[in-house]
Scaffold this motif. Sequence first.
Motif, PDB file in Angstrom:
ATOM      1  N   CYS A   1       0.857  -1.185   0.000  1.00 38.95           N
ATOM      2  CA  CYS A   1       0.000   0.000   0.000  1.00 38.95           C
ATOM      3  C   CYS A   1       0.893   1.234   0.000  1.00 38.95           C
ATOM      4  N   GLY A   2       0.771   2.064  -1.052  1.00 37.56           N
ATOM      5  CA  GLY A   2       1.675   3.194  -1.197  1.00 37.56           C
ATOM      6  C   GLY A   2       0.970   4.514  -1.402  1.00 37.56           C
ATOM      7  N   ASP A   3       1.782   5.564  -1.409  1.00 35.84           N
ATOM      8  CA  ASP A   3       1.322   6.929  -1.674  1.00 35.84           C
ATOM      9  C   ASP A   3       2.044   7.413  -2.923  1.00 35.84           C
ATOM     10  N   PRO A   4       1.337   7.585  -4.046  1.00 37.06           N
ATOM     11  CA  PRO A   4       2.001   7.935  -5.304  1.00 37.06           C
ATOM     12  C   PRO A   4       2.614   9.324  -5.311  1.00 37.06           C
ATOM     13  N   GLY A   5       2.371  10.115  -4.262  1.00 35.50           N
ATOM     14  CA  GLY A   5       2.933  11.454  -4.193  1.00 35.50           C
ATOM     15  C   GLY A   5       4.376  11.500  -3.745  1.00 35.50           C
TER      16      GLY A   5
ATOM     17  N   ILE B   1       2.942   5.622   9.085  1.00 35.15           N
ATOM     18  CA  ILE B   1       1.652   6.310   9.163  1.00 35.15           C
ATOM     19  C   ILE B   1       0.609   5.589   8.313  1.00 35.15           C
ATOM     20  N   LYS B   2       1.011   5.157   7.112  1.00 35.14           N
ATOM     21  CA  LYS B   2       0.084   4.421   6.241  1.00 35.14           C
ATOM     22  C   LYS B   2      -0.275   3.071   6.868  1.00 35.14           C
ATOM     23  N   ALA B   3       0.701   2.431   7.485  1.00 35.87           N
ATOM     24  CA  ALA B   3       0.440   1.145   8.131  1.00 35.87           C
ATOM     25  C   ALA B   3      -0.544   1.299   9.283  1.00 35.87           C
ATOM     26  N   GLN B   4      -0.396   2.374  10.058  1.00 33.04           N
ATOM     27  CA  GLN B   4      -1.324   2.606  11.162  1.00 33.04           C
ATOM     28  C   GLN B   4      -2.752   2.798  10.647  1.00 33.04           C
ATOM     29  N   LYS B   5      -2.904   3.478   9.516  1.00 30.44           N
ATOM     30  CA  LYS B   5      -4.228   3.662   8.926  1.00 30.44           C
ATOM     31  C   LYS B   5      -4.833   2.323   8.515  1.00 30.44           C
ATOM     32  N   ILE B   6      -4.012   1.442   7.951  1.00 30.16           N
ATOM     33  CA  ILE B   6      -4.489   0.113   7.569  1.00 30.16           C
ATOM     34  C   ILE B   6      -4.976  -0.643   8.802  1.00 30.16           C
TER      35      ILE B   6
ATOM     36  N   ALA C   1      -1.519  -9.457   8.151  1.00 25.32           N
ATOM     37  CA  ALA C   1      -0.318  -9.014   8.863  1.00 25.32           C
ATOM     38  C   ALA C   1       0.162  -7.717   8.209  1.00 25.32           C
ATOM     39  N   VAL C   2       0.674  -6.781   9.022  1.00 23.84           N
ATOM     40  CA  VAL C   2       1.007  -5.443   8.511  1.00 23.84           C
ATOM     41  C   VAL C   2       2.407  -5.030   8.945  1.00 23.84           C
ATOM     42  N   ILE C   3       3.167  -4.484   7.973  1.00 25.60           N
ATOM     43  CA  ILE C   3       4.515  -3.960   8.219  1.00 25.60           C
ATOM     44  C   ILE C   3       4.560  -2.506   7.770  1.00 25.60           C
ATOM     45  N   GLY C   4       5.209  -1.657   8.564  1.00 19.63           N
ATOM     46  CA  GLY C   4       5.472  -0.281   8.159  1.00 19.63           C
ATOM     47  C   GLY C   4       6.946  -0.068   7.890  1.00 19.63           C
ATOM     48  N   VAL C   5       7.318   1.181   7.695  1.00 15.58           N
ATOM     49  CA  VAL C   5       8.713   1.563   7.479  1.00 15.58           C
ATOM     50  C   VAL C   5       8.983   2.837   8.278  1.00 15.58           C
ATOM     51  N   ASP C   6      10.127   2.886   8.916  1.00 16.49           N
ATOM     52  CA  ASP C   6      10.697   4.020   9.679  1.00 16.49           C
ATOM     53  C   ASP C   6      10.893   3.675  11.139  1.00 16.49           C
ATOM     54  N   ASN C   7      10.147   2.687  11.658  1.00 22.35           N
ATOM     55  CA  ASN C   7      10.249   2.294  13.060  1.00 22.35           C
ATOM     56  C   ASN C   7      10.139   3.497  13.992  1.00 22.35           C
ATOM     57  N   ASP C   8       9.106   4.288  13.770  1.00 22.41           N
ATOM     58  CA  ASP C   8       8.773   5.366  14.703  1.00 22.41           C
ATOM     59  C   ASP C   8       8.225   4.702  15.963  1.00 22.41           C
ATOM     60  N   GLU C   9       9.047   4.633  16.998  1.00 23.24           N
ATOM     61  CA  GLU C   9       8.708   3.806  18.159  1.00 23.24           C
ATOM     62  C   GLU C   9       7.447   4.280  18.858  1.00 23.24           C
ATOM     63  N   LEU C  10       7.226   5.581  18.901  1.00 27.32           N
ATOM     64  CA  LEU C  10       6.002   6.086  19.516  1.00 27.32           C
ATOM     65  C   LEU C  10       4.785   5.648  18.707  1.00 27.32           C
ATOM     66  N   LEU C  11       4.841   5.842  17.402  1.00 28.22           N
ATOM     67  CA  LEU C  11       3.727   5.478  16.534  1.00 28.22           C
ATOM     68  C   LEU C  11       3.494   3.973  16.533  1.00 28.22           C
ATOM     69  N   CYS C  12       4.586   3.204  16.443  1.00 27.29           N
ATOM     70  CA  CYS C  12       4.461   1.740  16.413  1.00 27.29           C
ATOM     71  C   CYS C  12       3.908   1.207  17.729  1.00 27.29           C
ATOM     72  N   GLY C  13       4.302   1.821  18.836  1.00 28.02           N
ATOM     73  CA  GLY C  13       3.810   1.381  20.128  1.00 28.02           C
ATOM     74  C   GLY C  13       2.361   1.733  20.370  1.00 28.02           C
ATOM     75  N   LEU C  14       1.909   2.861  19.820  1.00 25.84           N
ATOM     76  CA  LEU C  14       0.524   3.274  19.990  1.00 25.84           C
ATOM     77  C   LEU C  14      -0.424   2.535  19.052  1.00 25.84           C
ATOM     78  N   ALA C  15       0.113   1.963  17.977  1.00 22.30           N
ATOM     79  CA  ALA C  15      -0.728   1.232  17.028  1.00 22.30           C
ATOM     80  C   ALA C  15      -1.363   0.031  17.727  1.00 22.30           C
TER      81      ALA C  15
END
Length: 386
Positions: free
Chosen positions: A121-125, A188-193, A209-223
């Motif tokens: 799942c991507g963002d073409p922008g 951010i896109k992974a959290q939306k999914i 199963a869902v994987i994101g990119v950047d390992n934003d620990e705050l965002l990943c932990g709140l997901a």
Amino acid sequence: MKDRRSVALLVETSNSYARGVLEGVVDYVRQHEGWSIFLPEQERGGSPPAWLSRWKGDGIIARIETEEIARTMRRTGLPIVDVSAARHLPDIPWVETDDEAIARIGVDHLVERGFRHLAFCGDPGFNWSVWRKQNFERLVMETGCQCYIHETIAHFDVSYSWNREKRGLINWLNRLPRPIGIMACYDIKAQKILDVCRELNIAVPEEVAVIGVDNDELLCGLADPPLTSVICNTRRTGFEAASLLDRLMSGEKVGSEPILVKPIGIAARQSTDILAIEDREVAIAVRFIRENAWNGINVNDVLREVPLSRRVLENRFLKILGRTPHEEITRLKIDRVKQLLTETDLPLTEIARRTGYRHDEYLSVAFKKSVGVPPRIFRQTERFQE
């Protein structure tokens, strides 16, 4: 005494990736001659700050994400290094993530868990999202798995709204086969999914199963559930950018070929904590290995968990994962060693203890055989130590 150079950093501080880049710049400045750093507030993709046209500094590191900022940058006539993939100034030096390596980590992680249906799942922008999508699709096809692609409306599109993006995600997720592993272009896109899956009562990670990119620990932990994410080496990105700028300010000619920084690895969390492997014995063996790889286990320990001969287990492993049980144990241990070398200052004896090696000498031999360089050289390269 030589005057300190004045360097402006036009990099936003609102997300973990950008903050990591800034930390890498600080790493470089601490190890080399000092700079006078100017870090103004800057919104991602915002208008050029008014002070920029009047600023009398020596160089700039910036995320150049709009044509307007690019034109203003060009008019300064200063040495500039770009840390954006947008490439609005294609003739200047730039440093970015290695998006093929990022996609490969995501594909490998999902395939290792037995998924045969994989999606992106991507963002073409964003160019980096497009490049990750292209590499993900190619790598999935090489594995013989089925690939599914979804592009949301670009975040900076004038017609963007969360409701519109959400409707697209709902329609896409409802059409996908299950179980399936999805890689999102960033956290951010992974959290939306994950949010949409929860609304649709789709079980994560059992069905998706869902994987994101950047390992934003705050965002990943709140997901919900906590999000698995590829760990980008943001500090190295900033360090390399600062090194390039230093060379430019010294009068050296530097080409516009990109410096692509490879990711460190993956932070596995609950959003992918499942094995989509139909072979029950192999699934049991893989889970045992992943739970105990750093405890010094060997193949005989694995065989005590499943009623199979070594030859049969190895054949089934090779068919499903493309590796033997021994290779899987070694791979997990080496990956953990890489992470500890990069993210900590632990001595090699302690790293060996934490990763199941009886002595640091054994670790060094295994690491060099797998990675091609000794642990000390790997740490120097990844941590920018001289």
